[in-house]
Design an enzyme around this catalytic site. Structure first.
Site, PDB file in Angstrom:
ATOM      1  N   GLU A   1       0.941  -1.215   0.014  1.00 49.65           N
ATOM      2  CA  GLU A   1       0.079   0.105   0.091  1.00 49.65           C
ATOM      3  C   GLU A   1       0.677   1.259  -0.100  1.00 49.65           C
ATOM      4  O   GLU A   1       1.914   1.265   0.422  1.00 49.65           O
ATOM      5  CB  GLU A   1      -0.883   0.110   1.277  1.00 49.65           C
ATOM      6  CG  GLU A   1      -2.067  -1.290   1.220  1.00 49.65           C
ATOM      7  CD  GLU A   1      -3.076  -1.382   2.319  1.00 49.65           C
ATOM      8  OE1 GLU A   1      -3.946  -1.584   2.207  1.00 49.65           O
ATOM      9  OE2 GLU A   1      -2.516  -1.020   3.348  1.00 49.65           O
TER      10      GLU A   1
ATOM     11  N   CYS B   1       3.523   8.491   1.087  1.00 52.30           N
ATOM     12  CA  CYS B   1       4.023   7.486   1.731  1.00 52.30           C
ATOM     13  C   CYS B   1       4.322   6.167   1.230  1.00 52.30           C
ATOM     14  O   CYS B   1       3.451   5.450   0.975  1.00 52.30           O
ATOM     15  CB  CYS B   1       3.146   7.661   3.054  1.00 52.30           C
ATOM     16  SG  CYS B   1       3.563   6.476   4.413  1.00 52.30           S
TER      17      CYS B   1
ATOM     18  N   CYS C   1       6.294  -6.841   7.202  1.00 48.69           N
ATOM     19  CA  CYS C   1       7.752  -6.111   7.819  1.00 48.69           C
ATOM     20  C   CYS C   1       8.018  -7.140   8.721  1.00 48.69           C
ATOM     21  O   CYS C   1       7.262  -7.654   9.532  1.00 48.69           O
ATOM     22  CB  CYS C   1       7.451  -4.777   8.622  1.00 48.69           C
ATOM     23  SG  CYS C   1       8.512  -4.080   9.494  1.00 48.69           S
TER      24      CYS C   1
ATOM     25  N   CYS D   1       7.002  -4.912  15.668  1.00 48.55           N
ATOM     26  CA  CYS D   1       6.556  -3.887  16.858  1.00 48.55           C
ATOM     27  C   CYS D   1       5.203  -4.241  17.078  1.00 48.55           C
ATOM     28  O   CYS D   1       4.411  -4.352  16.439  1.00 48.55           O
ATOM     29  CB  CYS D   1       6.785  -2.403  16.076  1.00 48.55           C
ATOM     30  SG  CYS D   1       8.319  -2.095  15.600  1.00 48.55           S
TER      31      CYS D   1
ATOM     32  N   CYS E   1       1.899  -2.248  15.589  1.00 50.62           N
ATOM     33  CA  CYS E   1       1.985  -1.808  14.205  1.00 50.62           C
ATOM     34  C   CYS E   1       1.108  -3.113  13.480  1.00 50.62           C
ATOM     35  O   CYS E   1       1.588  -4.258  13.639  1.00 50.62           O
ATOM     36  CB  CYS E   1       3.251  -1.821  13.806  1.00 50.62           C
ATOM     37  SG  CYS E   1       3.358  -1.287  11.862  1.00 50.62           S
TER      38      CYS E   1
ATOM     39  N   GLY F   1       6.806  -1.906   5.994  1.00 46.62           N
ATOM     40  CA  GLY F   1       8.291  -2.334   5.953  1.00 46.62           C
ATOM     41  C   GLY F   1       9.322  -1.208   6.822  1.00 46.62           C
ATOM     42  O   GLY F   1       9.015  -0.283   6.887  1.00 46.62           O
ATOM     43  N   GLU F   2      10.469  -1.747   6.890  1.00 43.43           N
ATOM     44  CA  GLU F   2      11.620  -1.119   7.704  1.00 43.43           C
ATOM     45  C   GLU F   2      12.599  -0.978   6.598  1.00 43.43           C
ATOM     46  O   GLU F   2      13.369  -1.974   6.161  1.00 43.43           O
ATOM     47  CB  GLU F   2      12.194  -2.028   8.824  1.00 43.43           C
ATOM     48  CG  GLU F   2      13.352  -1.692   9.340  1.00 43.43           C
ATOM     49  CD  GLU F   2      13.409  -0.332   9.712  1.00 43.43           C
ATOM     50  OE1 GLU F   2      12.705   0.374  10.531  1.00 43.43           O
ATOM     51  OE2 GLU F   2      14.397   0.428   8.984  1.00 43.43           O
TER      52      GLU F   2
ATOM     53  N   SER G   1      12.150   6.776   7.469  1.00 48.21           N
ATOM     54  CA  SER G   1      11.887   6.690   8.635  1.00 48.21           C
ATOM     55  C   SER G   1      12.245   5.207   9.094  1.00 48.21           C
ATOM     56  O   SER G   1      12.226   4.242   8.394  1.00 48.21           O
ATOM     57  CB  SER G   1      10.433   6.683   8.916  1.00 48.21           C
ATOM     58  OG  SER G   1      10.214   6.391  10.416  1.00 48.21           O
TER      59      SER G   1
ATOM     60  N   SER H   1      12.128   5.893  14.558  1.00 43.63           N
ATOM     61  CA  SER H   1      10.779   5.372  15.399  1.00 43.63           C
ATOM     62  C   SER H   1      11.249   4.985  16.791  1.00 43.63           C
ATOM     63  O   SER H   1      11.948   3.889  17.149  1.00 43.63           O
ATOM     64  CB  SER H   1      10.284   4.468  14.710  1.00 43.63           C
ATOM     65  OG  SER H   1       9.564   4.919  13.606  1.00 43.63           O
ATOM     66  N   LEU H   2      11.208   6.019  17.810  1.00 50.57           N
ATOM     67  CA  LEU H   2      11.863   5.767  19.273  1.00 50.57           C
ATOM     68  C   LEU H   2      10.880   4.828  20.209  1.00 50.57           C
ATOM     69  O   LEU H   2      11.205   3.913  20.531  1.00 50.57           O
ATOM     70  CB  LEU H   2      12.357   7.030  19.942  1.00 50.57           C
ATOM     71  CG  LEU H   2      13.110   6.825  21.008  1.00 50.57           C
ATOM     72  CD1 LEU H   2      14.633   6.377  20.703  1.00 50.57           C
ATOM     73  CD2 LEU H   2      13.538   8.135  21.818  1.00 50.57           C
TER      74      LEU H   2
ATOM     75  N   CYS I   1      -0.487   5.915   9.893  1.00 48.38           N
ATOM     76  CA  CYS I   1       0.561   5.463  10.259  1.00 48.38           C
ATOM     77  C   CYS I   1       0.346   4.012  11.019  1.00 48.38           C
ATOM     78  O   CYS I   1      -0.592   3.892  11.967  1.00 48.38           O
ATOM     79  CB  CYS I   1       1.260   6.039  11.509  1.00 48.38           C
ATOM     80  SG  CYS I   1       1.645   7.826  11.010  1.00 48.38           S
TER      81      CYS I   1
HETATM   82  N1  SAH Z   1       9.480   0.970   9.627  1.00 51.01           N
HETATM   83  C1  SAH Z   1       9.808   2.045   9.580  1.00 51.01           C
HETATM   84  C2  SAH Z   1       8.888   2.713   8.568  1.00 51.01           C
HETATM   85  C3  SAH Z   1       7.519   2.595   8.930  1.00 51.01           C
HETATM   86  S1  SAH Z   1       7.088   4.364   9.703  1.00 51.01           S
HETATM   87  C4  SAH Z   1       9.634   2.866  11.058  1.00 51.01           C
HETATM   88  O1  SAH Z   1       9.294   2.087  12.073  1.00 51.01           O
HETATM   89  O2  SAH Z   1      10.028   3.881  11.197  1.00 51.01           O
HETATM   90  C5  SAH Z   1       5.685   4.153  10.371  1.00 51.01           C
HETATM   91  C6  SAH Z   1       5.597   4.972  11.606  1.00 51.01           C
HETATM   92  O3  SAH Z   1       4.291   4.999  12.141  1.00 51.01           O
HETATM   93  C7  SAH Z   1       6.510   4.507  12.548  1.00 51.01           C
HETATM   94  O4  SAH Z   1       6.753   5.653  13.410  1.00 51.01           O
HETATM   95  C8  SAH Z   1       5.580   3.675  13.423  1.00 51.01           C
HETATM   96  O5  SAH Z   1       6.183   3.341  14.736  1.00 51.01           O
HETATM   97  C9  SAH Z   1       4.402   4.368  13.676  1.00 51.01           C
HETATM   98  N2  SAH Z   1       3.279   3.277  14.009  1.00 51.01           N
HETATM   99  C10 SAH Z   1       3.188   1.997  13.573  1.00 51.01           C
HETATM  100  N3  SAH Z   1       2.081   1.631  14.188  1.00 51.01           N
HETATM  101  C11 SAH Z   1       1.410   2.681  14.601  1.00 51.01           C
HETATM  102  C12 SAH Z   1       0.178   2.804  15.052  1.00 51.01           C
HETATM  103  N4  SAH Z   1      -0.746   1.718  15.396  1.00 51.01           N
HETATM  104  N5  SAH Z   1      -0.421   3.928  15.535  1.00 51.01           N
HETATM  105  C13 SAH Z   1       0.282   4.926  15.267  1.00 51.01           C
HETATM  106  N6  SAH Z   1       1.617   4.960  14.845  1.00 51.01           N
HETATM  107  C14 SAH Z   1       2.066   3.724  14.461  1.00 51.01           C
END
Ligand code: SAH
Length: 363
Positions: free
Chosen positions: A96, A109, A116, A120, A123, A167-168, A199, A222-223, A341
């Site tokens: 997507e 985006c 992925c 996490c 996600c 994806g990462e 990201s 993404s901390l 996101c």
């Molecule tokens: N894998 C990379 C690229 C994806 S970015 C990364 O993690 O940065 C997608 C962003 O959305 C990341 O910051 C991720 O942590 C955040 N995200 C993931 N799941 C989410 C959710 N359920 N609600 C809000 N943000 C989310």
């Protein structure tokens, strides 16, 4: 993925392959420039869509260097104008891509993987598992494809590209790097690298490489917690690449005058305590970057909950009280079509975000 498209090769190698093909057919040399202009000037990456080419040449290109990359497989438009495009890859995998309009900009985006592997806990993409890396052409085709879909309306443009889809990206570094070079390079599409953000969840060695290889591309980390135990519980890769190492890289990058922005999904009862806010502020002080607090976007099957707006503002205030830089709460876009996101699940989670959205056919 085995390279199969012109855009799977670095510019120079692609050029050589194209020349080889044109010469082997005994076509005049100007054909090569003509095709290059179609690809990099007109952003037509599919020989079927190239007018003015002899039929036989077009067919050969379509079967070799300029075959179809993505097949449009449905589109949804959010009440807020966000558009989500679903595409099928040649092997059937689904990805997507989301276009998010704002006043003076339009952000695309893009996905870097089908599924992925980072897994996490909050996600939807991770919940659906990992299928495979995207090729450089599959990354770029999301941009050319959505550009095409938006072309009918001159007000709809793509001014920024963010690698925040499925994806990462730093677990697919080779494709990411080739795609970035083709997108931004003089021998490519010349898209401004300052308008591209990668990201990442923080794959330490590749984060260093990215910073060195692409000094102008923006980086977002993404901390989600600046406390190792908490972060490991929600971002499993933190075990492999813990905070101390990431902090060191962030300091190195900021020493060269760049700022790494931080993303932080605020999860009720997980990373929203006052100590977490303090740890986040202290971590951010090392990079002086923007802190983006993200409201949790729900999806079927998740056990996480977000904060209500007031609690979210209080958390932001706590961070601000200890940190001088910018702290903002990201506006959720495309929630009603599961385009926000962390909601991109491809065809893996049925029934996400079906309400209120118009589902259109592929174009
Ligand atoms: N894998 C990379 C690229 C994806 S970015 C990364 O993690 O940065 C997608 C962003 O959305 C990341 O910051 C991720 O942590 C955040 N995200 C993931 N799941 C989410 C959710 N359920 N609600 C809000 N943000 C989310």
């Amino acid at each position: 993925m085995k390279p199969v498209h012109l855009l799977d090769f670095e510019a120079k190698e692609g050029e050589e392959r194209l020349r080889g093909l044109v010469e082997a057919r005994g076509e005049p040399a100007y054909r090569q420039e003509q095709i290059r202009e179609q690809v990099f000037g007109q952003r037509r990456i599919d020989a079927e869509k190239m007018p003015n080419l002899p039929h036989a040449l077009r067919e050969q290109l379509a079967a070799t260097l300029l075959g179809p990359v993505l097949r449009a497989d449905g589109e949804q438009t959010s009440r807020d104008g966000t558009r989500k495009f679903r595409s099928r890859l040649r092997d059937g995998a689904v990805i997507e891509t989301v276009w998010i309009p704002a006043e003076s900009r339009g952000t695309l985006c893009v996905s870097s993987q089908a599924g992925c592997p980072a897994a996490c806990s909050f996600c939807a993409t991770g919940a659906g598992g990992f299928e495979r890396n995207l090729s450089p052409a599959e990354i770029i085709a999301q941009w050319t494809g959505v550009s095409d879909a938006l072309a009918a309306d001159p007000a709809q443009r793509i001014t920024q590209i963010v690698f925040m889809g499925m994806g990462e990206p730093l677990l697919n570094y080779a494709s990411l790097a080739t795609a970035l070079r083709l997108l931004t390079g003089a021998g490519g599409f010349r898209f401004s690298p300052r308008r591209i953000t990668v990201s990442t969840v923080g794959i330490a060695p590749n984060l260093r490489r990215l910073a060195a290889d692409f000094p102008q591309v923006r980086i977002a980390l993404s901390l989600h917690s600046a406390v190792d135990a908490t972060r490991t519980a929600i971002v499993p890769l933190n075990r492999r690449y813990p905070l101390a190492g990431l902090a060191e890289i962030v300091r190195e990058i900021s020493a060269r005058g760049r700022r790494v922005s931080l993303e932080y999904v605020v999860l009720a009862g997980v990373n929203d305590a006052p100590e977490e806010a303090a740890a986040l502020a202290d971590f951010a002080a090392q990079s002086a970057g923007h802190i983006n607090l993200i409201p949790f976007h729900s999806y079927p099957g998740t056990a996480h909950r977000g904060l209500e707006a007031g609690a979210m503002r209080r958390f932001a205030e706590r961070v601000r009280s200890r940190y001088d830089g910018a702290v903002t709460i990201r506006k959720s876009r495309g929630l009603d079509i599961a385009g926000a996101c962390g909601q991109l699940a491809g065809d893996k989670l049925a029934g996400v975000g079906a309400s209120g959205a118009s589902v259109g056919p592929a174009r």
